[in-house]
Design a protein around this motif. Structure first.
Motif, PDB file in Angstrom:
ATOM      1  N   TYR A  84     -27.295  -5.322 -25.322  1.00 44.64           N
ATOM      2  CA  TYR A  84     -28.718  -5.636 -25.331  1.00 44.64           C
ATOM      3  C   TYR A  84     -29.336  -5.583 -23.935  1.00 44.64           C
ATOM      4  O   TYR A  84     -30.316  -4.890 -23.702  1.00 44.64           O
ATOM      5  CB  TYR A  84     -28.954  -7.024 -25.951  1.00 44.64           C
ATOM      6  N   PRO A 153     -37.927 -10.089 -26.690  1.00 47.51           N
ATOM      7  CA  PRO A 153     -36.925  -9.100 -26.256  1.00 47.51           C
ATOM      8  C   PRO A 153     -37.419  -7.660 -26.447  1.00 47.51           C
ATOM      9  O   PRO A 153     -37.153  -6.794 -25.608  1.00 47.51           O
ATOM     10  CB  PRO A 153     -35.717  -9.396 -27.143  1.00 47.51           C
ATOM     11  N   PHE A 158     -35.158  -4.365 -25.273  1.00 45.69           N
ATOM     12  CA  PHE A 158     -33.886  -4.822 -25.852  1.00 45.69           C
ATOM     13  C   PHE A 158     -33.786  -4.194 -27.237  1.00 45.69           C
ATOM     14  O   PHE A 158     -34.648  -4.434 -28.081  1.00 45.69           O
ATOM     15  CB  PHE A 158     -33.859  -6.352 -25.990  1.00 45.69           C
TER      16      PHE A 158
END
Lengths: 184, 142
Positions: A84, A153, A158
């Protein structure tokens, strides 16, 4: 000529001294994040955040190493760094900004103050402007700052693989705690 | 009978997988690792200062055994952080200790000493950063 050099030296000394007197730093600030979903709770903590605060100009910055995030679960930590955050490619995250109402904070007087900050948060080479509030506590010459911000994120590239979607929250709660000491 | 056997086999598979998952979830104890890089705090810092990319490749994520002189100790929320000397006033090797080590660190707090620390290297940010650190040896400085 000699006198000029001496006065220049003196001036630079005084300036340097006054700048340093307003600079506070920490190398052991804490930033932790939490992701809460019905399927899984994930949390991690970085306790070696480098941060500098200038109490005169309000300039505020922090930097951290992604690999210094400590997860209770090693598998989660490995996934975070490898898949990630891609911490080998993007080892650092940073914030550079300023406190807009710095003049309203009296760093010479004990008290709890609300600071409004704005700046650029960079994670994985993606920079976004964030604005939020922090609580600044001045106690016997010591300064600490705390804040809670929200980070998505997806905004910072991500990529969450399909099997894990649902286990990672769309929005993370990020807690910041910086206990400063004066630069000597 | 057949159904019972299948259920039993499934149960064993689930049990074994759960055991391996829970073992893999734990962070390894750096003191029990044979696979570590031994380096002094001075050398470690010098390597990062000379070539951060190469040193990150060499040390980050690895278990290190670092020896150095403790120059500063901080206590944050019951966790000690030790700063080891580097012969460079710009930075240190910063070791975030496991809470399990608090008692072992008591002799250090009263008097600076040379210490051997096992932990994981996180990389370089003005200082070399390490976490999950445990105490190896403590040596008196004369």
């Amino acid at each position: 000529m000699k006198l000029k050099i001496v006065s220049l030296l003196l001036l630079s000394f005084v300036l340097n001294f006054s700048i340093e007197a307003q600079t506070y730093f920490t190398k052991t600030g804490t930033i932790k994040f939490e992701s809460k979903t019905k399927l899984e709770d994930i949390k991690a903590e970085n306790r070696k955040v480098l941060s500098v605060l200038n109490t005169s100009t309000g300039a505020l910055s922090f930097t951290l190493l992604m690999k210094a995030f400590d997860f209770p679960n090693k598998i989660m930590q490995d996934h975070f760094n490898e898949s990630y955050a891609e911490s080998d490619l993007y080892p650092k995250a940073s914030f550079a900004g300023s406190i807009s109402n710095i003049k309203q904070i009296d760093f010479t007087k004990n008290g709890t103050y609300t600071a409004n900050f704005t700046g650029q948060l960079t994670i994985k080479n993606v920079t976004k402007t964030i604005s939020d509030q922090a609580t600044i506590v001045v106690k016997d010459g010591k300064i600490s700052a705390t804040s809670k911000i929200k980070v998505k994120p997806a905004d910072y590239n991500f990529k969450i693989p399909a099997p894990v979607v649902g286990k990672i929250a769309d929005e993370l709660d990020v807690f910041i705690q910086l206990n400063y000491e004066q630069k000597k | 009978m057949k159904k019972t056997l299948i259920a039993f086999v499934l149960l064993v598979i689930v049990g074994v997988s759960a055991y391996y998952y829970s073992e893999a979830s734990k962070h390894p104890d750096p003191l029990k690792s044979d696979d570590y890089i031994a380096v002094s705090s001075v050398q470690l810092y010098a390597d990062f200062e000379k070539d951060e990319v190469a040193a990150t490749k060499k040390y980050a994520d690895k278990t290190l055994k670092v020896d150095g002189i403790v120059t500063k100790i901080e206590l944050n929320e019951e966790r000690y952080t030790l700063y080891l000397n580097t012969n460079n006033e710009m930075g240190n090797v910063i070791c975030e200790m496991n809470v399990s080590e608090n008692e072992k660190l008591l002799p250090i707090i009263s008097q600076p000493k040379q210490i051997e620390i096992y932990g994981t290297c996180n990389g370089f940010l003005m200082d070399v950063q390490m976490n999950k650190c445990k105490v190896g040896k403590i040596i008196d400085i004369k």
